[in-house]
Design a protein around this motif. Structure first.
Motif, short mmCIF file in Angstrom:
data_model
loop_
_atom_site.label_atom_id
_atom_site.label_comp_id
_atom_site.label_asym_id
_atom_site.label_seq_id
_atom_site.Cartn_x
_atom_site.Cartn_y
_atom_site.Cartn_z
N LYS A 1 0.83 -1.21 0.00
CA LYS A 1 0.00 0.00 0.00
C LYS A 1 0.87 1.26 0.00
CE LYS A 1 -4.55 -0.55 1.85
NZ LYS A 1 -5.41 -0.09 2.93
N LEU A 2 0.43 2.25 -0.75
CA LEU A 2 1.19 3.51 -0.78
C LEU A 2 0.85 4.37 0.42
CD1 LEU A 2 0.91 4.34 -4.57
CD2 LEU A 2 3.00 3.77 -3.33
N ASP A 3 1.87 5.03 0.97
CA ASP A 3 1.69 5.87 2.15
C ASP A 3 1.96 7.34 1.77
OD1 ASP A 3 2.23 7.39 4.47
OD2 ASP A 3 2.83 5.59 5.58
N GLU A 4 0.94 8.18 1.96
CA GLU A 4 1.06 9.59 1.56
C GLU A 4 2.22 10.30 2.27
OE1 GLU A 4 -1.62 8.13 2.68
OE2 GLU A 4 -3.25 8.36 1.24
N VAL A 5 2.47 9.91 3.53
CA VAL A 5 3.52 10.60 4.28
C VAL A 5 4.90 10.24 3.72
CG1 VAL A 5 4.57 10.85 6.58
CG2 VAL A 5 2.09 10.86 6.33
#
Ligand code: 48F
Length: 261
Positions: free
Chosen positions: A2-6
Motif C-alpha cells: 500500500k502507498l503511504d502519503e507521508v
C-alpha cells in the motif's frame, strides 16, 4: 504494498532540500530558463561545470513556446540550425537560410538535455537581488515566485557562484538590479543599461551574439538581455541568435572559471 502519503511527502521534501542545499554554491548561476539560458546551461554542464538555473515561472522555455503570435513554430538560420542538430531537434528547410522547428519539441529537448547534462533547474524561484563583494557580483538572492506574486513580507535566501548569467530576456532583470542597487558601473558605452530598440531581425540576430559578454564584474548577459543591456534591436520569432548567444556565453565563462581536466 500500500502507498503511504507521508512517505511520498517525505521523499519529496528530503530530496528537494538536498538538491537546494547543493545548489547554494555553484560555478555558474543562470537566471532565466528561456532558450538562451537553457543552451548556456547545457554547454556548461556538459563540460562538468556546476550549473544551476533559476526560473521564475512554473515552466521553463520563456518566449519559445509561443513561436510567433502563438503559432508554435520557430525559425532559425543556417548557423544556428547546427546547434539544433547537436541537440537532436528536428528542422525542416523552408528556403535558403530559413529553417523551421516545432517550438514544443525545441523547448522540451533543450530542457531535457540541459538537465541530463547535469544542470539543476529550479522553477518557481525568482532572483530578486544579487550578492556583491568588492563591486563584483558573486551570487543571487532568491525567493519563491509565489511570495513575490502575493506581495508577502518573507525574506529570501542567498546562493554564491563564480559567475551569474542574466538570461532573463527583454527585462534584463539581474543587470537592472545590479545597476539600481549595487552601484556597479556597467561595461556599456554609458555605464548604464542602453535599452532595446525596435525590430530589425537581421541586425538584431548578429548583435545579440556580439553583445553576449560580461556586462559588469561577475555577470554575463545572454539572449535578449544582451541587446537590452548593450543596446540593440529586437528580432521577433527567429531564435538562432538566442541559441548562438547561449553557446557563446558558456564558452566565454568556461574559459574564465578554470580549465577542466
Ligand atoms: O524571455 P526569454 O525566452 O529570454 P531569451 O532566452 O529568449 C528571448 C526570446 O524568447 C524572445 C526573443 C527572441 O526571439 O525576443 O523573447 O533571451 O526567457 C527569459 C526567462 O527568464 C525568466 C522568465 O520567466 C523567462 O522564462 N525570468 C525573468 N526574470 C527572472 C526570471 C528572475 N528575476 N528570476 C527568475 N527567472
Amino acid at each position: 504494498m500500500k502507498l503511504d502519503e507521508v512517505i511520498i511527502s517525505k521523499a519529496i521534501i528530503e530530496s528537494y532540500k538536498d538538491k537546494l542545499i547543493e545548489a547554494l554554491n555553484a560555478d555558474v548561476a543562470i537566471v532565466g530558463g528561456g532558450p538562451a539560458g537553457l543552451v548556456c546551461a547545457y554547454y556548461l554542464a556538459k563540460e562538468k561545470y556546476k550549473v544551476v538555473l533559476f526560473e521564475r515561472k512554473l515552466s521553463v522555455g520563456g518566449g519559445m513556446w509561443g513561436g510567433g503570435i502563438m503559432f508554435n513554430q520557430i525559425v532559425v538560420q543556417e548557423e544556428a540550425r547546427k546547434i539544433l542538430d547537436e541537440f537532436d531537434i528536428r528542422t525542416k528547410k523552408y528556403q535558403n537560410n530559413y529553417f523551421l522547428a516545432d517550438s514544443v519539441e525545441a523547448v522540451s529537448t533543450l530542457c531535457s538535455k540541459a538537465v541530463k547534462a547535469g544542470c539543476r533547474i529550479f522553477n518557481l524561484l525568482s532572483a530578486e537581488d544579487v550578492l556583491v563583494r568588492n563591486r563584483r557580483i558573486c551570487g543571487l538572492v532568491l525567493n519563491w515566485t509565489a511570495v513575490e506574486m502575493a506581495h508577502l513580507h518573507v525574506d529570501p535566501i542567498s546562493m554564491r557562484s563564480k559567475y551569474v548569467v542574466d538570461a532573463t530576456g527583454h527585462a534584463c532583470e539581474v543587470i537592472k538590479i545590479a545597476e539600481r542597487k549595487s552601484g556597479v558601473i556597467l561595461k556599456t558605452k554609458t555605464g548604464k543599461i542602453i535599452g532595446e530598440g525596435s525590430m530589425d531581425a537581421d541586425y538584431a540576430e548578429r548583435l545579440t551574439v556580439k553583445n553576449t559578454k560580461e556586462a559588469c564584474l561577475g555577470v554575463y548577459v545572454c539572449g535578449m538581455s544582451a541587446n537590452a543591456v548593450f543596446g540593440g534591436p529586437r528580432m521577433g520569432p527567429i531564435f538562432g541568435g538566442m541559441l548562438l548567444s547561449g553557446k557563446k556565453a558558456a564558452r566565454e565563462i568556461a574559459k574564465r572559471i578554470y580549465p577542466l581536466p
